[in-house]
Motif scaffolding. Structure first.
Motif, PDB file in Angstrom:
ATOM      1  N   HIS A  35       0.816  -1.214   0.000  1.00 51.12           N
ATOM      2  CA  HIS A  35       0.000   0.000   0.000  1.00 51.12           C
ATOM      3  C   HIS A  35       0.851   1.265   0.000  1.00 51.12           C
ATOM      4  O   HIS A  35       0.314   2.366  -0.148  1.00 51.12           O
ATOM      5  N   HIS A  36       2.179   1.148   0.172  1.00 48.88           N
ATOM      6  CA  HIS A  36       2.970   2.373   0.344  1.00 48.88           C
ATOM      7  C   HIS A  36       2.967   3.284  -0.889  1.00 48.88           C
ATOM      8  O   HIS A  36       3.049   4.506  -0.729  1.00 48.88           O
ATOM      9  N   PRO A  37       2.852   2.768  -2.131  1.00 50.34           N
ATOM     10  CA  PRO A  37       2.755   3.720  -3.241  1.00 50.34           C
ATOM     11  C   PRO A  37       1.488   4.580  -3.165  1.00 50.34           C
ATOM     12  O   PRO A  37       1.525   5.772  -3.499  1.00 50.34           O
ATOM     13  N   GLU A  38       0.381   3.981  -2.742  1.00 43.58           N
ATOM     14  CA  GLU A  38      -0.860   4.733  -2.613  1.00 43.58           C
ATOM     15  C   GLU A  38      -0.741   5.799  -1.540  1.00 43.58           C
ATOM     16  O   GLU A  38      -1.171   6.944  -1.724  1.00 43.58           O
ATOM     17  N   ILE A  39      -0.176   5.417  -0.392  1.00 42.92           N
ATOM     18  CA  ILE A  39      -0.016   6.374   0.704  1.00 42.92           C
ATOM     19  C   ILE A  39       0.876   7.531   0.251  1.00 42.92           C
ATOM     20  O   ILE A  39       0.565   8.701   0.476  1.00 42.92           O
ATOM     21  N   GLY A  40       1.999   7.199  -0.388  1.00 44.68           N
ATOM     22  CA  GLY A  40       2.908   8.239  -0.857  1.00 44.68           C
ATOM     23  C   GLY A  40       2.265   9.166  -1.870  1.00 44.68           C
ATOM     24  O   GLY A  40       2.453  10.389  -1.823  1.00 44.68           O
ATOM     25  N   ALA A  41       1.491   8.598  -2.789  1.00 43.01           N
ATOM     26  CA  ALA A  41       0.823   9.415  -3.796  1.00 43.01           C
ATOM     27  C   ALA A  41      -0.178  10.363  -3.157  1.00 43.01           C
ATOM     28  O   ALA A  41      -0.337  11.508  -3.599  1.00 43.01           O
ATOM     29  N   ARG A  42      -0.840   9.906  -2.109  1.00 45.11           N
ATOM     30  CA  ARG A  42      -1.801  10.763  -1.426  1.00 45.11           C
ATOM     31  C   ARG A  42      -1.096  11.906  -0.696  1.00 45.11           C
ATOM     32  O   ARG A  42      -1.587  13.037  -0.667  1.00 45.11           O
ATOM     33  N   ILE A  43       0.059  11.630  -0.104  1.00 41.77           N
ATOM     34  CA  ILE A  43       0.809  12.672   0.612  1.00 41.77           C
ATOM     35  C   ILE A  43       1.243  13.779  -0.345  1.00 41.77           C
ATOM     36  O   ILE A  43       1.049  14.967  -0.084  1.00 41.77           O
ATOM     37  N   LEU A  44       1.838  13.398  -1.488  1.00 42.01           N
ATOM     38  CA  LEU A  44       2.380  14.388  -2.424  1.00 42.01           C
ATOM     39  C   LEU A  44       1.325  14.945  -3.369  1.00 42.01           C
ATOM     40  O   LEU A  44       1.465  16.056  -3.877  1.00 42.01           O
ATOM     41  N   GLY A  45       0.257  14.180  -3.592  1.00 42.17           N
ATOM     42  CA  GLY A  45      -0.743  14.600  -4.561  1.00 42.17           C
ATOM     43  C   GLY A  45      -1.510  15.835  -4.165  1.00 42.17           C
ATOM     44  O   GLY A  45      -2.137  16.477  -5.015  1.00 42.17           O
ATOM     45  N   ARG A  46      -1.480  16.195  -2.878  1.00 41.87           N
ATOM     46  CA  ARG A  46      -2.185  17.390  -2.414  1.00 41.87           C
ATOM     47  C   ARG A  46      -1.329  18.651  -2.521  1.00 41.87           C
ATOM     48  O   ARG A  46      -1.793  19.736  -2.214  1.00 41.87           O
ATOM     49  N   VAL A  47      -0.065  18.495  -2.910  1.00 45.25           N
ATOM     50  CA  VAL A  47       0.807  19.650  -3.054  1.00 45.25           C
ATOM     51  C   VAL A  47       0.704  20.163  -4.485  1.00 45.25           C
ATOM     52  O   VAL A  47       0.975  19.433  -5.437  1.00 45.25           O
ATOM     53  N   GLU A  48       0.289  21.420  -4.638  1.00 44.83           N
ATOM     54  CA  GLU A  48       0.104  21.981  -5.970  1.00 44.83           C
ATOM     55  C   GLU A  48       1.407  21.912  -6.755  1.00 44.83           C
ATOM     56  O   GLU A  48       2.474  22.300  -6.273  1.00 44.83           O
ATOM     57  N   GLY A  49       1.333  21.397  -7.965  1.00 43.85           N
ATOM     58  CA  GLY A  49       2.511  21.280  -8.808  1.00 43.85           C
ATOM     59  C   GLY A  49       3.156  19.914  -8.767  1.00 43.85           C
ATOM     60  O   GLY A  49       4.072  19.641  -9.530  1.00 43.85           O
ATOM     61  N   LEU A  50       2.690  19.034  -7.873  1.00 38.65           N
ATOM     62  CA  LEU A  50       3.296  17.708  -7.752  1.00 38.65           C
ATOM     63  C   LEU A  50       2.357  16.583  -8.184  1.00 38.65           C
ATOM     64  O   LEU A  50       2.598  15.417  -7.871  1.00 38.65           O
ATOM     65  N   GLU A  51       1.293  16.948  -8.900  1.00 42.15           N
ATOM     66  CA  GLU A  51       0.325  15.926  -9.295  1.00 42.15           C
ATOM     67  C   GLU A  51       0.964  14.857 -10.180  1.00 42.15           C
ATOM     68  O   GLU A  51       0.713  13.658 -10.001  1.00 42.15           O
ATOM     69  N   ASP A  52       1.791  15.251 -11.136  1.00 42.89           N
ATOM     70  CA  ASP A  52       2.429  14.277 -12.023  1.00 42.89           C
ATOM     71  C   ASP A  52       3.445  13.425 -11.263  1.00 42.89           C
ATOM     72  O   ASP A  52       3.583  12.226 -11.521  1.00 42.89           O
ATOM     73  N   SER A  53       4.159  14.032 -10.323  1.00 41.46           N
ATOM     74  CA  SER A  53       5.113  13.270  -9.513  1.00 41.46           C
ATOM     75  C   SER A  53       4.387  12.253  -8.643  1.00 41.46           C
ATOM     76  O   SER A  53       4.881  11.140  -8.428  1.00 41.46           O
ATOM     77  N   SER A  54       3.211  12.628  -8.142  1.00 42.18           N
ATOM     78  CA  SER A  54       2.462  11.695  -7.289  1.00 42.18           C
ATOM     79  C   SER A  54       1.988  10.486  -8.083  1.00 42.18           C
ATOM     80  O   SER A  54       1.901   9.376  -7.547  1.00 42.18           O
ATOM     81  N   LEU A  55       1.696  10.669  -9.380  1.00 42.05           N
ATOM     82  CA  LEU A  55       1.303   9.538 -10.222  1.00 42.05           C
ATOM     83  C   LEU A  55       2.480   8.589 -10.419  1.00 42.05           C
ATOM     84  O   LEU A  55       2.311   7.363 -10.446  1.00 42.05           O
ATOM     85  N   ILE A  56       3.683   9.147 -10.533  1.00 41.02           N
ATOM     86  CA  ILE A  56       4.889   8.324 -10.633  1.00 41.02           C
ATOM     87  C   ILE A  56       5.064   7.506  -9.363  1.00 41.02           C
ATOM     88  O   ILE A  56       5.370   6.311  -9.404  1.00 41.02           O
ATOM     89  N   ILE A  57       4.863   8.149  -8.219  1.00 38.64           N
ATOM     90  CA  ILE A  57       4.958   7.454  -6.931  1.00 38.64           C
ATOM     91  C   ILE A  57       3.950   6.311  -6.867  1.00 38.64           C
ATOM     92  O   ILE A  57       4.267   5.202  -6.441  1.00 38.64           O
ATOM     93  N   LEU A  58       2.732   6.589  -7.309  1.00 35.70           N
ATOM     94  CA  LEU A  58       1.674   5.584  -7.276  1.00 35.70           C
ATOM     95  C   LEU A  58       2.010   4.357  -8.113  1.00 35.70           C
ATOM     96  O   LEU A  58       1.705   3.229  -7.744  1.00 35.70           O
ATOM     97  N   GLN A  59       2.696   4.562  -9.243  1.00 31.56           N
ATOM     98  CA  GLN A  59       2.868   3.485 -10.218  1.00 31.56           C
ATOM     99  C   GLN A  59       4.273   2.883 -10.244  1.00 31.56           C
ATOM    100  O   GLN A  59       4.521   1.986 -11.062  1.00 31.56           O
ATOM    101  N   HIS A  60       5.192   3.305  -9.390  1.00 33.42           N
ATOM    102  CA  HIS A  60       6.596   2.899  -9.590  1.00 33.42           C
ATOM    103  C   HIS A  60       6.848   1.412  -9.346  1.00 33.42           C
ATOM    104  O   HIS A  60       7.894   0.892  -9.720  1.00 33.42           O
ATOM    105  N   HIS A  61       5.889   0.697  -8.733  1.00 36.49           N
ATOM    106  CA  HIS A  61       6.029  -0.758  -8.571  1.00 36.49           C
ATOM    107  C   HIS A  61       5.168  -1.538  -9.571  1.00 36.49           C
ATOM    108  O   HIS A  61       5.068  -2.755  -9.464  1.00 36.49           O
TER     109      HIS A  61
END
Length: 324
Positions: free
Chosen positions: A226-252
């Motif tokens: 579950h850690h990619p999902e948790i990480g994506a949620r943490i960073l996904g709320r920061v404006e400008g990091l939406e694309d980075s959060s998708l990378i975090i979500l999918q890196h595994h």
């Protein structure tokens, strides 16, 4: 300080199908959830404005406002509320769009009681962590200082990760800068940040799992996944990091669909995630961990080569190996 968890979480079920609402309500009532339901998204939004809910379960296809539109409106009312969506089993692309819109998970039809409860528990856990993180008011202009604090917190929790995130970010940036990929400076930055924060979701993984010397049980592996999902949620709320959060979500995720958390295949995995996935795998294999000694560089290279076209993007593997 975070609020104590409600012993009976309150759930709002949003679905135009009365039968589906009743089935979900029965499953959740048995597991001690308090249930409210609505047959359309508009009615659900009014309920959210006047009632505190711990979780929203909504169908993706509804008359009037769709599930995706509902999630967008939901964020305006309460950006920290947990939500999961119900979708057809073969509609992964829609599920990914829902995750980008704010959902913390999805469950495909048909689903069982245990599957539903497990998805709900994961979403509630992620939402709690996200609320705590949001309370720190980490905004993009403070990203450099925030990144140091977040990574220091992770490395204090997981000593094996020391230096790992920075190395993965550097590997990923070097690959992304390859002229043949024709990526913009913004895309390269997003990939670098995705690599830097790819494991930040491990903050939400129990120490007993992170620091376990032996093999993980199936339950422990599920929790770790579950850690990619948790990480994506943490960073996904920061404006400008939406694309980075998708990378975090999918890196595994892996090309053949054998990865996690959603079993995406091929081009369903964003280019940045495919790059970070290779960099992460290589550094993982060559670094000493509590559960294993690092492999020689040559052995790690052979494993990457053997995974070309099956686990890893073959073009990106060739670029990575040429650069290192």
């Amino acid at each position: 300080m975070a609020e104590a968890p409600n012993p009976e979480p309150s759930v709002l079920i949003v679905d135009d199908d009365l039968g589906v609402r009743n089935v979900i309500a029965r499953m959740l009532t048995i597991n001690h959830f308090r249930i409210t339901d609505a047959d359309n998204a508009e009615k659900a939004l009014e309920l959210v404005k006047s009632n505190p809910f711990d979780l929203i379960i909504c169908d993706i296809h509804m008359p009037g406002m769709s599930g995706l539109e509902f999630l967008e409106e939901l964020k305006k009312i309460d950006p920290g509320i947990a939500s999961i969506i119900i979708t057809s089993n073969d509609n992964v692309d829609v599920a990914v769009k829902a995750l980008k819109a704010g959902a913390l998970g999805f469950i495909p039809k048909p689903f069982s009681g245990p599957e539903l409860i497990e998805t709900i528990k994961s979403a509630l856990s992620s939402a709690q962590l996200m609320r705590e993180t949001m309370s720190l008011k980490v905004f993009f202009p403070l990203l450099e200082n925030a990144s140091i604090a977040l990574l220091n917190a992770l490395e204090a929790k997981d000593h094996d990760s020391q230096g790992h995130s920075q190395r993965v970010a550097n590997y990923s940036r070097i690959v992304a800068e390859t002229p043949s990929l024709e990526l913009t400076k913004e895309q390269i930055r997003n990939i670098y940040l995705g690599g830097l924060f790819h494991d930040i979701g491990k903050i939400g993984v129990p120490d007993k799992i992170l620091k376990k010397a032996g093999n993980l049980t199936s339950e422990e592996y599920t929790e770790m996944s579950h850690h990619p999902e948790i990480g994506a949620r943490i960073l996904g709320r920061v404006e400008g990091l939406e694309d980075s959060s998708l990378i975090i979500l999918q890196h595994h995720e892996r090309l053949d669909g054998s990865g996690y958390p959603y079993g995406l295949k091929g081009d369903q995995i964003t280019l940045g995630a495919r790059i970070v996935g290779i960099a992460d795998a290589f550094d993982d294999m060559t670094s000493k961990r509590v559960y294993a000694d690092g492999l020689p560089k040559e052995d790690a290279i052979e494993i990457l080569i053997s995974g070309k076209g099956r686990l890893f993007d073959p073009v990106l593997v060739d670029i990575f190996l040429a650069l290192i």
